[in-house]
Design a protein around this motif. Structure first.
Motif, PDB file in Angstrom:
ATOM      1  N   ALA A 179     -22.856 -12.035   9.453  1.00 52.10           N
ATOM      2  CA  ALA A 179     -22.808 -11.940  10.923  1.00 52.10           C
ATOM      3  C   ALA A 179     -23.581 -11.158  11.720  1.00 52.10           C
ATOM      4  N   ARG A 180     -23.808  -9.899  11.012  1.00 55.94           N
ATOM      5  CA  ARG A 180     -24.801  -9.025  11.857  1.00 55.94           C
ATOM      6  C   ARG A 180     -26.430  -9.364  11.705  1.00 55.94           C
ATOM      7  N   ARG A 181     -26.845  -9.968  10.661  1.00 54.49           N
ATOM      8  CA  ARG A 181     -28.240 -10.041  10.391  1.00 54.49           C
ATOM      9  C   ARG A 181     -28.739 -11.409   9.767  1.00 54.49           C
ATOM     10  N   ALA A 182     -27.896 -12.219   9.376  1.00 55.68           N
ATOM     11  CA  ALA A 182     -28.323 -13.572   8.731  1.00 55.68           C
ATOM     12  C   ALA A 182     -28.357 -14.628   9.917  1.00 55.68           C
ATOM     13  N   ASP A 183     -29.435 -15.544   9.622  1.00 50.81           N
ATOM     14  CA  ASP A 183     -29.274 -16.845  10.250  1.00 50.81           C
ATOM     15  C   ASP A 183     -28.526 -17.863   9.455  1.00 50.81           C
ATOM     16  N   VAL A 184     -28.601 -17.819   8.345  1.00 53.50           N
ATOM     17  CA  VAL A 184     -27.763 -18.954   7.153  1.00 53.50           C
ATOM     18  C   VAL A 184     -26.902 -17.775   6.325  1.00 53.50           C
ATOM     19  N   VAL A 185     -25.834 -18.392   5.924  1.00 51.08           N
ATOM     20  CA  VAL A 185     -24.844 -17.775   5.039  1.00 51.08           C
ATOM     21  C   VAL A 185     -24.389 -18.716   4.091  1.00 51.08           C
ATOM     22  N   PHE A 186     -24.855 -18.500   2.793  1.00 48.10           N
ATOM     23  CA  PHE A 186     -24.267 -19.411   1.716  1.00 48.10           C
ATOM     24  C   PHE A 186     -22.858 -18.822   1.302  1.00 48.10           C
ATOM     25  N   VAL A 187     -21.909 -19.734   1.391  1.00 48.29           N
ATOM     26  CA  VAL A 187     -20.455 -19.369   0.879  1.00 48.29           C
ATOM     27  C   VAL A 187     -20.490 -20.182  -0.244  1.00 48.29           C
ATOM     28  N   THR A 188     -19.001 -19.824  -0.982  1.00 49.77           N
ATOM     29  CA  THR A 188     -18.777 -20.350  -2.120  1.00 49.77           C
ATOM     30  C   THR A 188     -17.118 -20.893  -2.190  1.00 49.77           C
ATOM     31  N   PRO A 189     -16.979 -21.835  -1.414  1.00 46.49           N
ATOM     32  CA  PRO A 189     -15.405 -22.392  -1.377  1.00 46.49           C
ATOM     33  C   PRO A 189     -15.318 -23.158  -2.497  1.00 46.49           C
ATOM     34  N   GLY A 190     -13.849 -23.188  -2.916  1.00 42.15           N
ATOM     35  CA  GLY A 190     -13.557 -24.131  -3.922  1.00 42.15           C
ATOM     36  C   GLY A 190     -13.248 -25.474  -3.656  1.00 42.15           C
ATOM     37  N   GLY A 203     -17.271 -17.152  11.807  1.00 37.56           N
ATOM     38  CA  GLY A 203     -17.267 -17.483  13.192  1.00 37.56           C
ATOM     39  C   GLY A 203     -16.639 -16.211  13.949  1.00 37.56           C
ATOM     40  N   ARG A 204     -15.406 -15.783  13.512  1.00 38.31           N
ATOM     41  CA  ARG A 204     -14.751 -14.614  14.330  1.00 38.31           C
ATOM     42  C   ARG A 204     -15.684 -13.435  14.170  1.00 38.31           C
ATOM     43  N   LEU A 205     -16.391 -13.196  13.085  1.00 34.75           N
ATOM     44  CA  LEU A 205     -17.151 -12.018  12.539  1.00 34.75           C
ATOM     45  C   LEU A 205     -18.331 -12.154  13.432  1.00 34.75           C
ATOM     46  N   ALA A 206     -18.922 -13.385  13.577  1.00 35.85           N
ATOM     47  CA  ALA A 206     -20.149 -13.549  14.158  1.00 35.85           C
ATOM     48  C   ALA A 206     -19.790 -13.050  15.846  1.00 35.85           C
ATOM     49  N   GLU A 207     -18.798 -13.518  16.444  1.00 37.65           N
ATOM     50  CA  GLU A 207     -18.049 -13.105  17.699  1.00 37.65           C
ATOM     51  C   GLU A 207     -18.029 -11.474  17.902  1.00 37.65           C
ATOM     52  N   GLU A 208     -17.432 -10.653  16.893  1.00 39.76           N
ATOM     53  CA  GLU A 208     -17.321  -9.420  16.826  1.00 39.76           C
ATOM     54  C   GLU A 208     -18.869  -8.888  16.860  1.00 39.76           C
ATOM     55  N   ALA A 209     -19.807  -9.554  16.338  1.00 35.31           N
ATOM     56  CA  ALA A 209     -20.999  -8.965  16.291  1.00 35.31           C
ATOM     57  C   ALA A 209     -21.837  -9.315  17.674  1.00 35.31           C
ATOM     58  N   GLY A 210     -21.202  -9.997  18.553  1.00 36.11           N
ATOM     59  CA  GLY A 210     -21.789 -10.141  19.775  1.00 36.11           C
ATOM     60  C   GLY A 210     -22.750 -11.474  20.012  1.00 36.11           C
ATOM     61  N   ARG A 211     -22.464 -12.508  18.741  1.00 35.74           N
ATOM     62  CA  ARG A 211     -23.192 -13.728  18.527  1.00 35.74           C
ATOM     63  C   ARG A 211     -22.253 -14.869  18.909  1.00 35.74           C
ATOM     64  N   PRO A 213     -20.471 -18.040  17.544  1.00 36.39           N
ATOM     65  CA  PRO A 213     -20.208 -18.414  16.262  1.00 36.39           C
ATOM     66  C   PRO A 213     -21.110 -19.449  15.569  1.00 36.39           C
ATOM     67  N   ASP A 214     -21.799 -20.516  16.506  1.00 37.65           N
ATOM     68  CA  ASP A 214     -22.655 -21.690  15.893  1.00 37.65           C
ATOM     69  C   ASP A 214     -24.144 -20.835  15.706  1.00 37.65           C
ATOM     70  N   SER A 215     -24.288 -19.630  15.931  1.00 37.85           N
ATOM     71  CA  SER A 215     -25.755 -19.207  15.904  1.00 37.85           C
ATOM     72  C   SER A 215     -25.947 -18.566  14.392  1.00 37.85           C
ATOM     73  N   LEU A 216     -24.776 -18.733  13.716  1.00 37.53           N
ATOM     74  CA  LEU A 216     -24.798 -18.488  12.150  1.00 37.53           C
ATOM     75  C   LEU A 216     -24.537 -19.660  11.545  1.00 37.53           C
ATOM     76  N   ARG A 217     -25.563 -20.145  10.924  1.00 36.02           N
ATOM     77  CA  ARG A 217     -25.299 -21.627  10.245  1.00 36.02           C
ATOM     78  C   ARG A 217     -24.545 -21.148   8.957  1.00 36.02           C
ATOM     79  N   VAL A 218     -23.671 -22.076   8.299  1.00 31.59           N
ATOM     80  CA  VAL A 218     -22.784 -21.969   7.379  1.00 31.59           C
ATOM     81  C   VAL A 218     -23.296 -23.094   6.235  1.00 31.59           C
ATOM     82  N   GLY A 320     -32.840 -25.679  12.134  1.00 28.64           N
ATOM     83  CA  GLY A 320     -32.246 -26.009  13.580  1.00 28.64           C
ATOM     84  C   GLY A 320     -32.297 -24.506  14.485  1.00 28.64           C
ATOM     85  N   LEU A 321     -33.035 -23.434  14.082  1.00 26.23           N
ATOM     86  CA  LEU A 321     -33.038 -22.323  14.592  1.00 26.23           C
ATOM     87  C   LEU A 321     -33.841 -22.097  15.808  1.00 26.23           C
TER      88      LEU A 321
END
Length: 325
Positions: A179-190, A203-211, A213-218, A320-321
């Motif tokens: 949320a602080r530094r990435a443009d894309v985060v790779f996650v590992t859901p089941g 998305g919540r963490l991105a908002e806490e970092a002042g971004r 939510p949709d600026s960080l692609r998941v 799409g950045l």
């Protein structure tokens, strides 16, 4: 269809493949370049390459691929350590060689011994503290690297300005780092519901970092074992597991089925509140990569989920950045 509306798709080129029993060892450099070219022919956004003991340098491998490709993004794995100026120059060099297609996948700066010791502490207060410190140090390092790019002279400046940062994350601390530094985060859901919950947390963490939510692609990571029929895919998996003398386990979901069945899963997981894209980890190279590029990718194009031609030239554009993060 805009870049943001279409599905983003990348592939992990990791040794002989994600399965421990993948035969043949890591491909030689010339074969590695051929695999990258096949991925580009299927209009994929990017490839990632791994670093580590006993492996060729991923940045050098992707620099070799840069001369034989023209559109696909090239994302090496590298430790965030040493001098930020040297790191910035290394990435800027790959970005320049590729015409603006380089990305970064940071690896926490630990020695093999430190990493093994840290693994034993995961889940303990001491382990949680040390992991948080490592991610804080990595975030500070990347901030310094970005400062180098912003102030660099024309000769060493990256064509993209700031090459995208792509981070693999499994839990709250790395999600916060992303949320602080990435443009894309790779996650590992089941499953899809787990993916939606992760996306909400990120998305919540991105908002806490002042971004926004949709600026960080998941992106969701998926291991794949592919064959012409589900039964043949299951048989392949059983044979690989037998060769490894253990069932295949992974941090990420393992899809076992047909290339078209994989397209079904990607379409489902790209639904509302789901993934912006995917990074596929072939169980065996080159077989599972070929199945993906020859059958899954064209099926996604047919369904209108994947581009039918590259419309952008840089990795930032593919993802799409914005031009300036």
């Amino acid at each position: 269809m805009t870049v943001r509306e279409q599905l983003s798709l990348g592939i992990a080129l990791d040794g002989a493949g994600a399965h421990p029993a993948a035969p043949g060892g890591a491909p030689p450099p010339e074969e590695f370049v051929r695999l990258v070219r096949r991925a580009e022919a299927a209009l994929l956004d990017f490839v990632t390459a791994e670093d580590g003991p006993g492996r060729l340098d991923s940045t050098v491998l992707l620099a070799a691929a840069a001369g034989s490709t023209s559109r696909i993004g090239l994302v090496p794995l590298g430790p965030v350590a040493g001098a930020p100026a040297a790191y910035a120059t290394q990435v800027a060099t790959l970005d320049r060689l590729s015409g603006g297609r380089a990305g970064i996948r940071p690896r926490l700066a630990t020695s093999v011994a430190d990493h093994d010791a840290l693994v034993q502490l995961i889940g303990t207060p001491e382990g949680d503290r040390r992991i948080a410190e490592l991610f804080d140090a990595a975030a500070e390092f990347l901030g310094q690297v970005e400062g180098e790019w912003d102030g660099a002279a024309e000769g060493v400046r990256a064509p993209q300005g700031r090459p995208p940062v792509l981070v693999l994350a499994h839990d709250t601390v790395p999600y916060r780092f992303a949320a602080r530094r990435a443009d894309v985060v790779f996650v590992t859901p089941g499953d899809f519901q787990g993916l939606r919950l992760i996306r909400e947390q990120v998305g919540r963490l991105a908002e806490e970092a002042g971004r926004k939510p949709d600026s960080l692609r998941v992106f969701a990571d998926l291991n794949v074992i592919l064959a012409d029929t589900p039964e043949q895919a299951t048989e392949r998996r059983e044979q690989l597991d037998a060769a490894a003398s253990a069932p295949f386990t992974s941090d990420a979901e393992i899809f076992t089925g047909t290339p078209e069945g994989l397209a079904d899963l990607l379409e489902e997981w790209a639904g509302e509140g789901g993934a912006d894209g995917f990074r596929i980890r072939p169980a065996v190279l080159p077989e599972d990569l070929y199945a993906l590029v020859d059958r899954t990718a064209p099926e996604l194009v047919r369904r209108g989920l994947l581009r039918s031609a590259y419309g952008t030239r840089t990795l930032r554009g593919h993802l799409g950045l914005t031009d300036t993060p």
